[in-house]
Design a protein around this motif. Structure first.
Motif, PDB file in Angstrom:
ATOM      1  N   ALA A 119      11.316  18.062 -16.532  1.00 20.13           N
ATOM      2  CA  ALA A 119      12.588  17.348 -16.567  1.00 20.13           C
ATOM      3  C   ALA A 119      12.332  15.868 -16.860  1.00 20.13           C
ATOM      4  O   ALA A 119      11.249  15.347 -16.600  1.00 20.13           O
ATOM      5  N   ASP A 120      13.337  15.206 -17.385  1.00 14.94           N
ATOM      6  CA  ASP A 120      13.184  13.795 -17.700  1.00 14.94           C
ATOM      7  C   ASP A 120      13.017  12.986 -16.419  1.00 14.94           C
ATOM      8  O   ASP A 120      13.764  13.159 -15.442  1.00 14.94           O
ATOM      9  N   LEU A 121      12.042  12.089 -16.420  1.00 15.45           N
ATOM     10  CA  LEU A 121      11.787  11.180 -15.309  1.00 15.45           C
ATOM     11  C   LEU A 121      11.646   9.785 -15.883  1.00 15.45           C
ATOM     12  O   LEU A 121      10.775   9.548 -16.727  1.00 15.45           O
ATOM     13  N   SER A 122      12.503   8.861 -15.467  1.00 18.70           N
ATOM     14  CA  SER A 122      12.417   7.485 -15.951  1.00 18.70           C
ATOM     15  C   SER A 122      11.603   6.658 -14.964  1.00 18.70           C
ATOM     16  O   SER A 122      11.931   6.577 -13.785  1.00 18.70           O
ATOM     17  N   LEU A 123      10.534   6.060 -15.474  1.00 22.98           N
ATOM     18  CA  LEU A 123       9.588   5.316 -14.646  1.00 22.98           C
ATOM     19  C   LEU A 123       9.479   3.897 -15.187  1.00 22.98           C
ATOM     20  O   LEU A 123       9.049   3.685 -16.317  1.00 22.98           O
ATOM     21  N   PHE A 124       9.884   2.932 -14.368  1.00 19.47           N
ATOM     22  CA  PHE A 124       9.833   1.517 -14.737  1.00 19.47           C
ATOM     23  C   PHE A 124       8.605   0.891 -14.090  1.00 19.47           C
ATOM     24  O   PHE A 124       8.442   0.954 -12.872  1.00 19.47           O
ATOM     25  N   LEU A 125       7.759   0.282 -14.918  1.00 19.24           N
ATOM     26  CA  LEU A 125       6.482  -0.232 -14.451  1.00 19.24           C
ATOM     27  C   LEU A 125       6.468  -1.749 -14.414  1.00 19.24           C
ATOM     28  O   LEU A 125       7.385  -2.415 -14.883  1.00 19.24           O
ATOM     29  N   SER A 126       5.399  -2.282 -13.842  1.00 19.83           N
ATOM     30  CA  SER A 126       5.316  -3.693 -13.491  1.00 19.83           C
ATOM     31  C   SER A 126       4.091  -4.330 -14.114  1.00 19.83           C
ATOM     32  O   SER A 126       3.398  -3.730 -14.941  1.00 19.83           O
ATOM     33  N   GLY A 127       3.803  -5.567 -13.725  1.00 19.34           N
ATOM     34  CA  GLY A 127       2.618  -6.282 -14.155  1.00 19.34           C
ATOM     35  C   GLY A 127       1.880  -6.864 -12.968  1.00 19.34           C
ATOM     36  O   GLY A 127       2.315  -6.734 -11.824  1.00 19.34           O
ATOM     37  N   GLY A 128       0.757  -7.490 -13.244  1.00 16.70           N
ATOM     38  CA  GLY A 128      -0.027  -8.106 -12.190  1.00 16.70           C
ATOM     39  C   GLY A 128      -1.275  -7.314 -11.847  1.00 16.70           C
ATOM     40  O   GLY A 128      -1.439  -6.153 -12.244  1.00 16.70           O
ATOM     41  N   SER A 129      -2.158  -7.940 -11.082  1.00 20.27           N
ATOM     42  CA  SER A 129      -3.458  -7.340 -10.793  1.00 20.27           C
ATOM     43  C   SER A 129      -3.349  -6.112  -9.902  1.00 20.27           C
ATOM     44  O   SER A 129      -4.108  -5.144 -10.081  1.00 20.27           O
ATOM     45  N   GLY A 178       7.467  14.650 -20.052  1.00 22.68           N
ATOM     46  CA  GLY A 178       8.855  14.445 -19.664  1.00 22.68           C
ATOM     47  C   GLY A 178       9.127  13.099 -19.042  1.00 22.68           C
ATOM     48  O   GLY A 178      10.228  12.849 -18.533  1.00 22.68           O
ATOM     49  N   VAL A 179       8.143  12.200 -19.075  1.00 26.83           N
ATOM     50  CA  VAL A 179       8.273  10.898 -18.415  1.00 26.83           C
ATOM     51  C   VAL A 179       8.593   9.820 -19.440  1.00 26.83           C
ATOM     52  O   VAL A 179       7.847   9.617 -20.401  1.00 26.83           O
ATOM     53  N   GLY A 180       9.689   9.129 -19.227  1.00 25.27           N
ATOM     54  CA  GLY A 180      10.039   7.975 -20.039  1.00 25.27           C
ATOM     55  C   GLY A 180       9.513   6.711 -19.388  1.00 25.27           C
ATOM     56  O   GLY A 180       9.762   6.467 -18.210  1.00 25.27           O
ATOM     57  N   ILE A 181       8.776   5.905 -20.145  1.00 22.00           N
ATOM     58  CA  ILE A 181       8.153   4.687 -19.625  1.00 22.00           C
ATOM     59  C   ILE A 181       8.988   3.476 -20.028  1.00 22.00           C
ATOM     60  O   ILE A 181       9.282   3.261 -21.209  1.00 22.00           O
ATOM     61  N   PHE A 182       9.335   2.682 -19.020  1.00 18.14           N
ATOM     62  CA  PHE A 182      10.098   1.450 -19.207  1.00 18.14           C
ATOM     63  C   PHE A 182       9.411   0.339 -18.419  1.00 18.14           C
ATOM     64  O   PHE A 182       8.471   0.594 -17.671  1.00 18.14           O
ATOM     65  N   LEU A 183       9.872  -0.884 -18.587  1.00 22.94           N
ATOM     66  CA  LEU A 183       9.317  -2.003 -17.839  1.00 22.94           C
ATOM     67  C   LEU A 183      10.404  -2.694 -17.035  1.00 22.94           C
ATOM     68  O   LEU A 183      11.562  -2.774 -17.470  1.00 22.94           O
ATOM     69  N   GLY A 184      10.013  -3.192 -15.871  1.00 22.67           N
ATOM     70  CA  GLY A 184      10.942  -3.951 -15.039  1.00 22.67           C
ATOM     71  C   GLY A 184      11.013  -5.415 -15.414  1.00 22.67           C
ATOM     72  O   GLY A 184      12.023  -6.073 -15.161  1.00 22.67           O
ATOM     73  N   SER A 226       8.891   8.950 -23.841  1.00 20.74           N
ATOM     74  CA  SER A 226       9.231   7.754 -24.608  1.00 20.74           C
ATOM     75  C   SER A 226       8.490   6.571 -24.005  1.00 20.74           C
ATOM     76  O   SER A 226       8.190   6.550 -22.817  1.00 20.74           O
ATOM     77  N   ASP A 227       8.187   5.622 -24.858  1.00 17.90           N
ATOM     78  CA  ASP A 227       7.517   4.390 -24.440  1.00 17.90           C
ATOM     79  C   ASP A 227       8.371   3.241 -24.933  1.00 17.90           C
ATOM     80  O   ASP A 227       8.581   3.098 -26.147  1.00 17.90           O
ATOM     81  N   ASN A 228       8.874   2.437 -23.995  1.00 18.02           N
ATOM     82  CA  ASN A 228       9.900   1.445 -24.331  1.00 18.02           C
ATOM     83  C   ASN A 228       9.460   0.042 -23.926  1.00 18.02           C
ATOM     84  O   ASN A 228       9.820  -0.444 -22.845  1.00 18.02           O
ATOM     85  N   ILE A 274      18.110   5.975 -13.215  1.00 18.36           N
ATOM     86  CA  ILE A 274      16.853   5.250 -13.093  1.00 18.36           C
ATOM     87  C   ILE A 274      16.128   5.875 -11.910  1.00 18.36           C
ATOM     88  O   ILE A 274      16.569   5.756 -10.763  1.00 18.36           O
ATOM     89  N   ASP A 275      15.050   6.570 -12.182  1.00 26.96           N
ATOM     90  CA  ASP A 275      14.403   7.345 -11.128  1.00 26.96           C
ATOM     91  C   ASP A 275      13.506   6.492 -10.243  1.00 26.96           C
ATOM     92  O   ASP A 275      13.676   6.466  -9.022  1.00 26.96           O
TER      93      ASP A 275
END
Length: 226
Positions: free
Chosen positions: A29-39, A61-67, A97-99, A124-125
């Protein structure tokens, strides 16, 4: 302060276990995952990549987004997306998807384009957030005008650190956008975060302490928790 605090031996390992479990339970199933930055995020994604490879997880099934993102070229050393691609995406195989958040143009143009990208998401998962020593999260900095955005229709904003502690123009999710998430996961590690974290626990009005969502989990190590 919203959410529950889990003091863990290793923040990156705890994050990797939590997100790998979410990916494994998505079952295509589609899963939207918003990722971050930093060490801390960088090490967290390395551990997540290793765990995903070990478990043979399917990320298709994972959509990659950024916060949030710095307004720099995609191959710049300070690009969050470059770090995510290097540490995670290259290891886990194809994703749905990679966004990238910033590609080109002015910060305002890039923010408007990302608003269009995410406004059509059915949900937004998961949003992964870090916290700076000043208490900022995503690119929502103390004293920034972006902190006052409360319009639920404004999901992405162009911003910068008015105190000059963090370089580059930025693009960031707003608090109303973050509040849409089913799960927000903070990763907070190291003694440099102890003062800000203790102030947030005590009720200080720092940006990270304003975050709300359906569920908020703080993964904190002993150094940060004090």
């Amino acid at each position: 302060m919203n959410g529950t605090v889990e003091v863990v031996a290793s923040v990156p390992d705890a994050f990797a276990r939590l997100i790998a479990d979410r990916v494994s339970r998505a079952h295509g199933a589609d899963l939207s995952l918003f990722l971050s930055g930093g060490s801390v995020a960088e090490e967290s994604y390395r551990r997540l990549a290793a765990r995903s490879t070990h478990l043979g997880l399917d990320w298709s099934g994972v959509g990659i987004f950024l916060g949030d993102e710095r307004c720099v070229p995609p191959d710049h050393v300070d690009s969050n997306h470059r770090m995510i691609a290097d540490t995670l995406l290259g290891a886990v195989g194809p994703v749905a998807s990679d966004n990238p958040l910033y590609r080109s143009g002015t910060p305002a143009e890039a923010a408007a384009a990302y608003q269009d990208t995410i406004s059509g998401l059915p949900a937004i998962d998961v949003i992964h957030l870090g916290m700076g020593p000043d208490g900022h999260t995503a690119s929502l900095f103390p004293d920034s005008e972006s902190l006052s955005i409360d319009d639920p229709g404004t999901l992405v904003v162009a911003t910068r650190d008015p105190n000059g502690n963090n370089p580059h123009d930025r693009i960031s999710l707003t608090f109303p956008a973050i509040a849409r998430a089913r799960l927000v996961v903070f990763t907070v590690a190291g003694a440099s975060k102890r003062d800000a974290f203790s102030r947030i626990v005590a009720g200080a009005d720092l940006p990270a302490g304003r975050v709300s969502a359906q569920t908020v989990v703080w993964l904190v190590d002993a150094e940060a928790a004090g």
